[in-house]
Motif scaffolding. Structure first.
Motif, PDB file in Angstrom:
ATOM      1  N   VAL A  58     -21.509 -11.689 -41.439  1.00 55.86           N
ATOM      2  CA  VAL A  58     -22.413 -11.762 -40.284  1.00 55.86           C
ATOM      3  C   VAL A  58     -22.091 -10.650 -39.295  1.00 55.86           C
ATOM      4  O   VAL A  58     -22.999 -10.011 -38.738  1.00 55.86           O
ATOM      5  CB  VAL A  58     -22.334 -13.154 -39.625  1.00 55.86           C
ATOM      6  N   MET A  59     -20.816 -10.409 -39.082  1.00 55.03           N
ATOM      7  CA  MET A  59     -20.433  -9.322 -38.163  1.00 55.03           C
ATOM      8  C   MET A  59     -20.944  -7.984 -38.685  1.00 55.03           C
ATOM      9  O   MET A  59     -21.508  -7.194 -37.935  1.00 55.03           O
ATOM     10  CB  MET A  59     -18.900  -9.267 -38.012  1.00 55.03           C
ATOM     11  N   TRP A  60     -20.742  -7.726 -39.964  1.00 53.08           N
ATOM     12  CA  TRP A  60     -21.106  -6.447 -40.565  1.00 53.08           C
ATOM     13  C   TRP A  60     -22.613  -6.171 -40.474  1.00 53.08           C
ATOM     14  O   TRP A  60     -23.031  -5.088 -40.108  1.00 53.08           O
ATOM     15  CB  TRP A  60     -20.646  -6.423 -42.019  1.00 53.08           C
ATOM     16  N   PHE A  61     -23.391  -7.172 -40.830  1.00 52.40           N
ATOM     17  CA  PHE A  61     -24.835  -6.975 -40.919  1.00 52.40           C
ATOM     18  C   PHE A  61     -25.600  -7.311 -39.648  1.00 52.40           C
ATOM     19  O   PHE A  61     -26.755  -6.896 -39.504  1.00 52.40           O
ATOM     20  CB  PHE A  61     -25.418  -7.776 -42.090  1.00 52.40           C
ATOM     21  N   VAL A  62     -24.999  -8.085 -38.746  1.00 49.48           N
ATOM     22  CA  VAL A  62     -25.752  -8.550 -37.579  1.00 49.48           C
ATOM     23  C   VAL A  62     -25.061  -8.200 -36.260  1.00 49.48           C
ATOM     24  O   VAL A  62     -25.619  -7.481 -35.434  1.00 49.48           O
ATOM     25  CB  VAL A  62     -25.988 -10.084 -37.654  1.00 49.48           C
ATOM     26  N   SER A  63     -23.877  -8.725 -36.045  1.00 45.86           N
ATOM     27  CA  SER A  63     -23.248  -8.633 -34.726  1.00 45.86           C
ATOM     28  C   SER A  63     -22.857  -7.218 -34.342  1.00 45.86           C
ATOM     29  O   SER A  63     -23.132  -6.777 -33.223  1.00 45.86           O
ATOM     30  CB  SER A  63     -22.030  -9.556 -34.663  1.00 45.86           C
ATOM     31  N   TRP A  64     -22.207  -6.494 -35.235  1.00 42.10           N
ATOM     32  CA  TRP A  64     -21.821  -5.131 -34.892  1.00 42.10           C
ATOM     33  C   TRP A  64     -23.041  -4.236 -34.667  1.00 42.10           C
ATOM     34  O   TRP A  64     -23.068  -3.493 -33.688  1.00 42.10           O
ATOM     35  CB  TRP A  64     -20.855  -4.559 -35.930  1.00 42.10           C
ATOM     36  N   PRO A  65     -24.062  -4.302 -35.506  1.00 44.48           N
ATOM     37  CA  PRO A  65     -25.272  -3.522 -35.187  1.00 44.48           C
ATOM     38  C   PRO A  65     -25.910  -3.954 -33.858  1.00 44.48           C
ATOM     39  O   PRO A  65     -26.434  -3.113 -33.118  1.00 44.48           O
ATOM     40  CB  PRO A  65     -26.218  -3.806 -36.359  1.00 44.48           C
ATOM     41  N   ALA A  66     -25.857  -5.234 -33.549  1.00 44.27           N
ATOM     42  CA  ALA A  66     -26.442  -5.711 -32.291  1.00 44.27           C
ATOM     43  C   ALA A  66     -25.675  -5.185 -31.093  1.00 44.27           C
ATOM     44  O   ALA A  66     -26.265  -4.873 -30.056  1.00 44.27           O
ATOM     45  CB  ALA A  66     -26.468  -7.236 -32.259  1.00 44.27           C
ATOM     46  N   LEU A  67     -24.369  -5.072 -31.229  1.00 41.79           N
ATOM     47  CA  LEU A  67     -23.566  -4.543 -30.125  1.00 41.79           C
ATOM     48  C   LEU A  67     -23.767  -3.044 -29.965  1.00 41.79           C
ATOM     49  O   LEU A  67     -23.730  -2.524 -28.857  1.00 41.79           O
ATOM     50  CB  LEU A  67     -22.087  -4.859 -30.351  1.00 41.79           C
ATOM     51  N   SER A  68     -23.997  -2.336 -31.063  1.00 44.84           N
ATOM     52  CA  SER A  68     -24.191  -0.885 -31.010  1.00 44.84           C
ATOM     53  C   SER A  68     -25.597  -0.501 -30.559  1.00 44.84           C
ATOM     54  O   SER A  68     -25.780   0.487 -29.861  1.00 44.84           O
ATOM     55  CB  SER A  68     -23.930  -0.265 -32.382  1.00 44.84           C
ATOM     56  N   ALA A  69     -26.589  -1.257 -30.989  1.00 46.38           N
ATOM     57  CA  ALA A  69     -27.984  -0.884 -30.722  1.00 46.38           C
ATOM     58  C   ALA A  69     -28.658  -1.788 -29.697  1.00 46.38           C
ATOM     59  O   ALA A  69     -29.854  -1.686 -29.493  1.00 46.38           O
ATOM     60  CB  ALA A  69     -28.772  -0.920 -32.035  1.00 46.38           C
ATOM     61  N   VAL A 126     -21.915 -12.581 -29.934  1.00 40.10           N
ATOM     62  CA  VAL A 126     -22.490 -11.362 -29.358  1.00 40.10           C
ATOM     63  C   VAL A 126     -22.682 -11.517 -27.852  1.00 40.10           C
ATOM     64  O   VAL A 126     -22.354 -10.620 -27.071  1.00 40.10           O
ATOM     65  CB  VAL A 126     -23.823 -10.983 -30.056  1.00 40.10           C
ATOM     66  N   ALA A 127     -23.207 -12.660 -27.433  1.00 41.35           N
ATOM     67  CA  ALA A 127     -23.446 -12.878 -26.001  1.00 41.35           C
ATOM     68  C   ALA A 127     -22.154 -12.801 -25.194  1.00 41.35           C
ATOM     69  O   ALA A 127     -22.099 -12.140 -24.141  1.00 41.35           O
ATOM     70  CB  ALA A 127     -24.129 -14.224 -25.785  1.00 41.35           C
ATOM     71  N   LEU A 128     -21.096 -13.437 -25.688  1.00 43.66           N
ATOM     72  CA  LEU A 128     -19.822 -13.406 -24.959  1.00 43.66           C
ATOM     73  C   LEU A 128     -19.165 -12.044 -25.030  1.00 43.66           C
ATOM     74  O   LEU A 128     -18.552 -11.600 -24.055  1.00 43.66           O
ATOM     75  CB  LEU A 128     -18.906 -14.505 -25.472  1.00 43.66           C
ATOM     76  N   ALA A 129     -19.260 -11.359 -26.151  1.00 42.07           N
ATOM     77  CA  ALA A 129     -18.709  -9.998 -26.245  1.00 42.07           C
ATOM     78  C   ALA A 129     -19.413  -9.078 -25.254  1.00 42.07           C
ATOM     79  O   ALA A 129     -18.777  -8.256 -24.589  1.00 42.07           O
ATOM     80  CB  ALA A 129     -18.832  -9.462 -27.672  1.00 42.07           C
ATOM     81  N   ARG A 130     -20.732  -9.207 -25.158  1.00 42.44           N
ATOM     82  CA  ARG A 130     -21.476  -8.393 -24.177  1.00 42.44           C
ATOM     83  C   ARG A 130     -21.075  -8.733 -22.752  1.00 42.44           C
ATOM     84  O   ARG A 130     -20.922  -7.845 -21.915  1.00 42.44           O
ATOM     85  CB  ARG A 130     -22.988  -8.617 -24.345  1.00 42.44           C
ATOM     86  N   LEU A 131     -20.904 -10.009 -22.482  1.00 37.02           N
ATOM     87  CA  LEU A 131     -20.555 -10.456 -21.136  1.00 37.02           C
ATOM     88  C   LEU A 131     -19.197  -9.912 -20.700  1.00 37.02           C
ATOM     89  O   LEU A 131     -19.037  -9.449 -19.577  1.00 37.02           O
ATOM     90  CB  LEU A 131     -20.549 -11.991 -21.094  1.00 37.02           C
ATOM     91  N   PHE A 132     -18.222  -9.968 -21.602  1.00 38.28           N
ATOM     92  CA  PHE A 132     -16.865  -9.569 -21.244  1.00 38.28           C
ATOM     93  C   PHE A 132     -16.585  -8.080 -21.385  1.00 38.28           C
ATOM     94  O   PHE A 132     -15.541  -7.614 -20.940  1.00 38.28           O
ATOM     95  CB  PHE A 132     -15.841 -10.370 -22.044  1.00 38.28           C
ATOM     96  N   THR A 133     -17.492  -7.326 -21.998  1.00 37.34           N
ATOM     97  CA  THR A 133     -17.240  -5.891 -22.155  1.00 37.34           C
ATOM     98  C   THR A 133     -18.211  -5.046 -21.362  1.00 37.34           C
ATOM     99  O   THR A 133     -18.185  -3.826 -21.463  1.00 37.34           O
ATOM    100  CB  THR A 133     -17.285  -5.479 -23.643  1.00 37.34           C
ATOM    101  N   SER A 134     -19.069  -5.672 -20.591  1.00 33.53           N
ATOM    102  CA  SER A 134     -20.014  -4.846 -19.800  1.00 33.53           C
ATOM    103  C   SER A 134     -19.566  -4.716 -18.373  1.00 33.53           C
ATOM    104  O   SER A 134     -18.601  -5.193 -17.919  1.00 33.53           O
ATOM    105  CB  SER A 134     -21.405  -5.453 -19.841  1.00 33.53           C
TER     106      SER A 134
END
Length: 134
Positions: A58-69, A126-134
């Motif tokens: 899931v990280m490879w195909f979804v979460s990492w692309p979502a964080l990058s794009a 993804v939501a929490l990674a965005r919250l804590f890294t923005s």
């Protein structure tokens, strides 16, 4: 750092939510249908390996692309849910095809649960990674 955080959060959410779902939703259905075949205590290592690998996919195909794009959380949920449906569907439909006591109720319940669980976990990660890294 956000990739690692997303993995850890996704993995922990997956485990916590699945513990609740398995305990109160899925396990009772399985006990009624195939109770004599079930172990008293599940095997931890195979379960851990499945979860770790599924979350990695899931990280490879979804979460990492979502964080990058900067994909939407709806995209994350839908894409991860699709992977969850493929993973859980493979298990459920194979069992239904070859095991005499496997029921359509087991197939539909576990497929729906795995689809939701995977989508929800990825979205939370993804939501929490965005919250804590923005």
């Amino acid at each position: 750092m956000s990739y690692t955080l997303a993995y850890v959060v996704t993995f922990l959410v997956f485990l916590a939510v699945d513990f609740v779902g398995l305990s109160y939703l899925i396990k009772p259905l399985f006990e009624r249908a195939i109770g004599p075949l079930m172990l008293e205590n599940f095997r931890v290592v195979p379960a851990f390996l499945f979860y770790a690998f599924l979350v990695f996919v899931v990280m490879w195909f979804v979460s990492w692309p979502a964080l990058s794009a900067d994909k939407s959380l709806l995209w994350v949920f839908g894409s991860a849910a699709l992977i969850g449906a493929a993973a859980y569907g493979t298990y459920e439909f194979t069992n239904y095809a070859i095991l005499k006591d496997w029921t359509t109720t087991l197939v539909m319940a576990d497929l729906a649960w795995g689809t939701f669980l995977t989508g929800f976990s990825a979205t939370a990660g993804v939501a929490l990674a965005r919250l804590f890294t923005s």
